[in-house]
Design an enzyme around this catalytic site. Sequence first.
Site, PDB file in Angstrom:
ATOM      1  N   HIS A  31       0.844  -1.208   0.000  1.00 55.58           N
ATOM      2  CA  HIS A  31       0.000   0.000   0.000  1.00 55.58           C
ATOM      3  C   HIS A  31       0.878   1.256   0.000  1.00 55.58           C
ATOM      4  O   HIS A  31       0.606   2.213  -0.728  1.00 55.58           O
ATOM      5  CB  HIS A  31      -0.889   0.034   1.260  1.00 55.58           C
ATOM      6  CG  HIS A  31      -1.828  -1.127   1.401  1.00 55.58           C
ATOM      7  ND1 HIS A  31      -1.823  -1.952   2.503  1.00 55.58           N
ATOM      8  CD2 HIS A  31      -2.803  -1.596   0.593  1.00 55.58           C
ATOM      9  CE1 HIS A  31      -2.759  -2.882   2.369  1.00 55.58           C
ATOM     10  NE2 HIS A  31      -3.375  -2.690   1.222  1.00 55.58           N
ATOM     11  N   GLY A 141      -2.391  -1.970  -7.406  1.00 54.78           N
ATOM     12  CA  GLY A 141      -1.221  -2.845  -7.434  1.00 54.78           C
ATOM     13  C   GLY A 141      -1.363  -3.963  -8.458  1.00 54.78           C
ATOM     14  O   GLY A 141      -2.449  -4.496  -8.674  1.00 54.78           O
ATOM     15  N   ARG A 181      -3.602 -10.295   4.697  1.00 54.81           N
ATOM     16  CA  ARG A 181      -3.950 -11.629   5.211  1.00 54.81           C
ATOM     17  C   ARG A 181      -2.718 -12.397   5.706  1.00 54.81           C
ATOM     18  O   ARG A 181      -2.869 -13.401   6.414  1.00 54.81           O
ATOM     19  CB  ARG A 181      -4.649 -12.452   4.128  1.00 54.81           C
ATOM     20  CG  ARG A 181      -6.066 -11.966   3.811  1.00 54.81           C
ATOM     21  CD  ARG A 181      -6.736 -12.884   2.788  1.00 54.81           C
ATOM     22  NE  ARG A 181      -8.111 -12.522   2.523  1.00 54.81           N
ATOM     23  CZ  ARG A 181      -8.501 -11.675   1.560  1.00 54.81           C
ATOM     24  NH1 ARG A 181      -7.601 -11.098   0.786  1.00 54.81           N
ATOM     25  NH2 ARG A 181      -9.783 -11.414   1.381  1.00 54.81           N
TER      26      ARG A 181
HETATM   27  P1  AMP Z   1      -6.147  -4.293  -0.555  1.00 54.99           P
HETATM   28  O1  AMP Z   1      -6.062  -3.460   0.670  1.00 54.99           O
HETATM   29  O2  AMP Z   1      -5.604  -5.675  -0.403  1.00 54.99           O
HETATM   30  O3  AMP Z   1      -7.519  -4.257  -1.188  1.00 54.99           O
HETATM   31  O4  AMP Z   1      -5.189  -3.615  -1.623  1.00 54.99           O
HETATM   32  C1  AMP Z   1      -5.289  -2.262  -1.930  1.00 54.99           C
HETATM   33  C2  AMP Z   1      -4.405  -1.950  -3.104  1.00 54.99           C
HETATM   34  O5  AMP Z   1      -3.066  -2.298  -2.804  1.00 54.99           O
HETATM   35  C3  AMP Z   1      -4.782  -2.742  -4.364  1.00 54.99           C
HETATM   36  O6  AMP Z   1      -4.591  -1.934  -5.512  1.00 54.99           O
HETATM   37  C4  AMP Z   1      -3.791  -3.876  -4.341  1.00 54.99           C
HETATM   38  O7  AMP Z   1      -3.523  -4.413  -5.624  1.00 54.99           O
HETATM   39  C5  AMP Z   1      -2.571  -3.183  -3.779  1.00 54.99           C
HETATM   40  N1  AMP Z   1      -1.672  -4.158  -3.169  1.00 54.99           N
HETATM   41  C6  AMP Z   1      -1.994  -5.121  -2.281  1.00 54.99           C
HETATM   42  N2  AMP Z   1      -0.910  -5.871  -1.988  1.00 54.99           N
HETATM   43  C7  AMP Z   1       0.111  -5.371  -2.726  1.00 54.99           C
HETATM   44  C8  AMP Z   1       1.490  -5.710  -2.859  1.00 54.99           C
HETATM   45  N3  AMP Z   1       2.037  -6.709  -2.188  1.00 54.99           N
HETATM   46  N4  AMP Z   1       2.243  -4.976  -3.699  1.00 54.99           N
HETATM   47  C9  AMP Z   1       1.704  -3.945  -4.397  1.00 54.99           C
HETATM   48  N5  AMP Z   1       0.415  -3.571  -4.308  1.00 54.99           N
HETATM   49  C10 AMP Z   1      -0.375  -4.277  -3.482  1.00 54.99           C
END
Ligand code: AMP
Length: 296
Positions: A31, A141, A181
């Site tokens: 993030h 991401g 997670r």
């Molecule tokens: P989430 O909170 O999991 O819904 O992710 C929010 C944003 O962060 C989304 O655009 C994801 O693709 C991105 N994201 C989550 N994990 C990663 C990671 N390891 N590397 C880069 N971006 C990420």
Amino acid sequence: MRIARTFADARDAMGVPTALVPTMGYVHEGHLSLVEAARAGGGTVVVSLFVNPLQFDSGDDLAAYPRDIERDAALLESAGADVLFAPSLDEMYPDAPATRVTVDALTRGMEGVYRPGHFEGVATVVTKLLGGLQPHRAHFGRKDAQQLAVVQRLVSDLSLPVEIVPGPTVRESDGLALSSRNVRLGGHRTRAAALAAGLFAAADAVEEGERDAAVLETLVTDSCAKADLRVDYVELADAGDVIRLLWLKSRAAFLAAAVWAGDVRLIDNVWLVPDNGGFRAERGRLLKQPSLLYER
Ligand code: AMP
């Protein structure tokens, strides 16, 4: 008076640029790398934090999703975010939404098979965030490769005046892609790295000339099987339309997988980009130090 002939021209009058980073919180370096990219693009950086019930296909997963808004606010502030948008459930969904956004073709495979309704939930909440906040750019991401393709397609199909900016996958030092997670992996944490190891082996094979999807997929399933990770799918897909590929041709693609480590479901991928007559694999960036996910 300025006469605008395109959506983009009309929106240009809208003032300072704003970049949005949509998240479900429990912030990690993945993030933060999107926040950094948003800052580098200039203007106001808004991070949204909303654990969107519409996109969870399992109540248990929703209940177990880690949450700590104070922790997140502190990390996001020190990363230089200007605004944290953390709406209540009532603010986001004052009524059960009668309007849902469905992105059809791209969601039939992979996550769409294993998580029915997931992408409709994602597309609906992303459309609400883009509509309600009207950012000029939104950062997503590559870790969620199919989601990124879905968002790019919905923005194009609905002529939404926003630029979607992809960011590389950030990984723990053994390769495991960062995910909120991961804090729930417990005793399964070490073997969870076999997923990235398999994807990296396939990435190496592509760079050495392998083009057969079955061979690439087997490298991943074998690595996961050795570590006792249960595989939902391993698939090579076109990066734009997410159509399954049997053979890597001349267009960008991603090799994506979903596996279970205990009761935690992990997804990951490597991007395969045409380069100089061959293919270059984008594996993302490895952290040198333990992730801030484990700090408390
Ligand atoms: P989430 O909170 O999991 O819904 O992710 C929010 C944003 O962060 C989304 O655009 C994801 O693709 C991105 N994201 C989550 N994990 C990663 C990671 N390891 N590397 C880069 N971006 C990420």
